[in-house]
Design an enzyme around this catalytic site. Sequence first.
Site, PDB file in Angstrom:
ATOM      1  N   CYS A  88     -40.232   0.774 -76.370  1.00  0.00           N
ATOM      2  CA  CYS A  88     -39.821   0.631 -77.772  1.00  0.00           C
ATOM      3  C   CYS A  88     -38.549   1.426 -78.079  1.00  0.00           C
ATOM      4  CB  CYS A  88     -40.954   1.038 -78.700  1.00  0.00           C
ATOM      5  SG  CYS A  88     -41.533   2.717 -78.414  1.00  0.00           S
ATOM      6  N   ASP A 133     -43.990   4.272 -73.721  1.00  0.00           N
ATOM      7  CA  ASP A 133     -43.425   4.953 -74.906  1.00  0.00           C
ATOM      8  C   ASP A 133     -43.436   6.454 -74.604  1.00  0.00           C
ATOM      9  OD1 ASP A 133     -42.593   5.622 -77.500  1.00  0.00           O
ATOM     10  OD2 ASP A 133     -44.581   5.345 -78.396  1.00  0.00           O
ATOM     11  N   GLN A 160     -42.692  -3.277 -84.589  1.00  0.00           N
ATOM     12  CA  GLN A 160     -42.327  -3.150 -83.177  1.00  0.00           C
ATOM     13  C   GLN A 160     -43.093  -4.167 -82.328  1.00  0.00           C
ATOM     14  OE1 GLN A 160     -40.143  -0.657 -81.591  1.00  0.00           O
ATOM     15  NE2 GLN A 160     -40.408  -2.190 -80.016  1.00  0.00           N
ATOM     16  N   HIS A 166     -47.384   0.710 -85.447  1.00  0.00           N
ATOM     17  CA  HIS A 166     -45.967   0.310 -85.521  1.00  0.00           C
ATOM     18  C   HIS A 166     -45.926  -1.227 -85.408  1.00  0.00           C
ATOM     19  CE1 HIS A 166     -41.778   0.699 -85.576  1.00  0.00           C
ATOM     20  NE2 HIS A 166     -41.533   1.284 -84.432  1.00  0.00           N
TER      21      HIS A 166
HETATM   22  N1  NVA Z   1     -44.607   6.672 -80.641  1.00  0.00           N
HETATM   23  C1  NVA Z   1     -43.265   6.937 -81.059  1.00  0.00           C
HETATM   24  C2  NVA Z   1     -42.568   5.655 -81.373  1.00  0.00           C
HETATM   25  C3  NVA Z   1     -41.134   5.811 -81.780  1.00  0.00           C
HETATM   26  C4  NVA Z   1     -40.499   4.500 -82.128  1.00  0.00           C
HETATM   27  C5  NVA Z   1     -43.269   7.852 -82.261  1.00  0.00           C
HETATM   28  O1  NVA Z   1     -44.098   7.657 -83.149  1.00  0.00           O
HETATM   29  O2  NVA Z   1     -42.443   8.774 -82.314  1.00  0.00           O
HETATM   30  N1   CP Z   2     -38.506   1.753 -81.765  1.00  0.00           N
HETATM   31  C1   CP Z   2     -38.208   2.302 -82.955  1.00  0.00           C
HETATM   32  O1   CP Z   2     -38.956   2.184 -83.919  1.00  0.00           O
HETATM   33  O2   CP Z   2     -37.042   2.983 -82.970  1.00  0.00           O
HETATM   34  P1   CP Z   2     -36.496   3.883 -84.162  1.00  0.00           P
HETATM   35  O3   CP Z   2     -37.387   5.109 -84.221  1.00  0.00           O
HETATM   36  O4   CP Z   2     -35.091   4.210 -83.776  1.00  0.00           O
HETATM   37  O5   CP Z   2     -36.585   3.113 -85.434  1.00  0.00           O
END
Ligand code: NVA
Ligand code: CP
Length: 318
Positions: free
Chosen positions: A275, A235, A144, A141
């Site tokens: 996040c 997270d 982020q 990500h």
């Molecule tokens: N690790 C989480 C981050 C969400 C922004 C996911 O992948 O769902």
């Molecule tokens: N942190 C983040 O990526 O949030 P969303 O899943 O809402 O985009």
Amino acid sequence: MTSATTSVAAVLSALSGKDFLSSADTTAEQTAALLELASQLKSGDRRIDLGNRVLGLIFTKASTRTRVSFQVAMARLGGQTVDLNPQFTQLGRGEPLEDTARVLSRFCDVLAVRTFAQQELADYAYWASIPVINALTDLEHPCQALADFLTMQEAFGELQGQTLTYVGDGNNVAHSLMLCGALLGVNVRIACPDGFEPLPGVLDQARSLAIGGAEISVTSDPSVAVAGAQALYTDVWASMGQEQEQLEREKAFQGFCVNEELLAKADARAIVLHCLPAHRGEEISAGVMEGSASRIFDQAENRLHAQQALLAALLGGL
Ligand code: NVA
Ligand code: CP
């Protein structure tokens, strides 16, 4: 233009037309310059108008922050976005990715893709003739991480030599924090239960990229990892696509909650990051989430500024 503005532009010019699939796709100097530009855009010291450029959003997973921050970032850059969710396009009916990517390249100037497999993102980048941005995959990500370190920079000024401790799953967010932190000279300590470590290949990559003697480490002891840290990050325990593992993970992650007791072991000035979305009472206590150390909503806002900087660089608008 000031000389600082000129040097940021000179460093970022090499990103024009490039993809951003991983935190490791920018050099240490480019990563720092992106944070500098994001900070200038946030303060209003810098305004950038890219003309009427168009960002296509291909999201196969839910999103609030990433989607909206990209939409607003493009609006502020004088451009616009188009929603290309697979359920509304022919992608959802089986049109091949290689055809979709080539067609969209004729309409759009840049694509942001949120999906499961990193390989699918790489396939978009291969077939598209425009920049492709990782808006979250199971592996990383990176957008982020830019916002996260921008938030840490706002709190502490100099990033090199600071320590960020991530407590939780060795997931996409952890991977990008390790890589981006390494490039910025930040020590990144990951504390996760046995069996939920970040991928060894990403750990090796982060260590090989680290500047300024930054140490990237993994432990199963949150108390050890948090000692003296300037930022404490967590997270969700079950990421998107892992919902069926929720109960099993709740058991495995006992003791990995960022709560008042854990925060007390960090540096006295430590900030707390997440996040989002958050599960209060699981990976973070409600008190810490809403407490004075929390910079979580500044961090969410910084998605906008960091991505505005990234878009300006990839679209060659500096
Ligand atoms: N690790 C989480 C981050 C969400 C922004 C996911 O992948 O769902
Ligand atoms: N942190 C983040 O990526 O949030 P969303 O899943 O809402 O985009």
